[in-house]
Design an enzyme around this catalytic site. Sequence first.
Site, mmCIF file in Angstrom:
data_model
loop_
_atom_site.group_PDB
_atom_site.id
_atom_site.type_symbol
_atom_site.label_atom_id
_atom_site.label_comp_id
_atom_site.label_asym_id
_atom_site.label_seq_id
_atom_site.Cartn_x
_atom_site.Cartn_y
_atom_site.Cartn_z
ATOM 1 N N ASN A 10 68.681 -38.003 -71.062
ATOM 2 C CA ASN A 10 68.989 -36.582 -71.439
ATOM 3 C C ASN A 10 69.368 -36.040 -69.922
ATOM 4 O O ASN A 10 68.594 -35.943 -69.235
ATOM 5 C CB ASN A 10 67.869 -35.676 -71.803
ATOM 6 C CG ASN A 10 68.305 -34.235 -71.873
ATOM 7 O OD1 ASN A 10 69.265 -34.062 -71.572
ATOM 8 N ND2 ASN A 10 67.147 -33.430 -72.033
ATOM 9 N N HIS A 96 64.959 -28.829 -77.855
ATOM 10 C CA HIS A 96 64.407 -29.129 -76.431
ATOM 11 C C HIS A 96 63.641 -27.820 -75.785
ATOM 12 O O HIS A 96 64.223 -26.605 -76.092
ATOM 13 C CB HIS A 96 65.459 -29.614 -75.564
ATOM 14 C CG HIS A 96 65.072 -30.023 -74.183
ATOM 15 N ND1 HIS A 96 64.355 -29.270 -73.455
ATOM 16 C CD2 HIS A 96 64.985 -31.423 -73.673
ATOM 17 C CE1 HIS A 96 63.877 -30.255 -72.284
ATOM 18 N NE2 HIS A 96 64.217 -31.534 -72.603
ATOM 19 N N GLU A 98 63.324 -26.568 -73.065
ATOM 20 C CA GLU A 98 64.336 -25.812 -72.092
ATOM 21 C C GLU A 98 65.151 -24.828 -72.983
ATOM 22 O O GLU A 98 65.101 -23.586 -72.462
ATOM 23 C CB GLU A 98 65.186 -26.628 -71.256
ATOM 24 C CG GLU A 98 64.070 -27.344 -70.155
ATOM 25 C CD GLU A 98 64.718 -28.522 -69.602
ATOM 26 O OE1 GLU A 98 65.849 -28.987 -69.739
ATOM 27 O OE2 GLU A 98 63.865 -29.350 -69.015
ATOM 28 N N GLU A 168 57.759 -34.008 -76.626
ATOM 29 C CA GLU A 168 57.710 -33.691 -75.248
ATOM 30 C C GLU A 168 56.803 -32.671 -74.758
ATOM 31 O O GLU A 168 57.063 -31.679 -74.808
ATOM 32 C CB GLU A 168 59.133 -33.353 -74.916
ATOM 33 C CG GLU A 168 60.162 -34.429 -75.469
ATOM 34 C CD GLU A 168 61.594 -34.226 -74.461
ATOM 35 O OE1 GLU A 168 61.832 -35.080 -73.734
ATOM 36 O OE2 GLU A 168 62.089 -33.103 -74.475
ATOM 37 N N GLY A 235 64.593 -37.764 -68.918
ATOM 38 C CA GLY A 235 65.442 -36.805 -68.179
ATOM 39 C C GLY A 235 65.671 -37.307 -66.713
ATOM 40 O O GLY A 235 66.606 -38.279 -66.626
#
Length: 251
Positions: A10, A96, A98, A168, A235
Amino acid sequence: MSRQLIAAGNWKMNKNYEEGIALAQAISNAVQEPEALVILTPPFTSLSSVFEVIRDKKSIKLAAQNCHVEKKGAFTGEVSIDMLISVGVEYILVGHSERRAYNQESNELLARKVDLILSKGLTPIFCCGEALDIREAGTHIDFVANQLQESLFHLSEEAFRRLVIAYEPIWAIGTGVTASPEQAQEMHQNIRRLIAKQYSVDTAEGTTILYGGSVKPANARDLFSKPDVDGGLVGGASLKPEDFVEIIRSF
Ligand code: PGA
């Protein structure tokens, strides 16, 4: 049952047009017959150029970091699923942390995105995971169960079998602090138990569950060796070709 192993990178909001091509080329050149499916998730501006680099590689697929929940229309600044399909996208990240945090994406909205993505024949990579205070309060198992309940468990069993889950923990994302292989295994095993209860053991055993949160070459092998960890959503370390390639070789 054998599950699809995946190493997904990602890129988040990193890499301009040229840098994206260079990164995809470096990964593509280094990866010949990987143990796992490799998925690259560049920003929107690099999707089509990265697709040109990887289009002949069966073991490397293209993902988008997000798509809009509506199919088309007056949504300035947004990108639709048909646009993503037209540039070679096959996987889409959904939820996600974020996006949940900075774009107020709720479990209900994510359920609609999952429906849209599946209806178009693409694969959602559904992200779930708890913040540090929830882990410290000891309610992380219930928290993630609720995320699955509200965004995924309305699906038919047939539809559910087509998605990928990424656990995650937020406290491990971009922090350098990785969940221990035991912490990852505990959550993954529990997610699999919930799927078995909701659907069937067969579906639970067939669902790919990735771990994400500071995966790097130094810890990938230990994480991926756990029985319920089927790969990683990476990431920071996916921005360095040598690190990401080492992670791909950690299965
Ligand atoms: P990280 O990010 O590997 O940089 O912790 C993982 C992710 O957010 O998917």
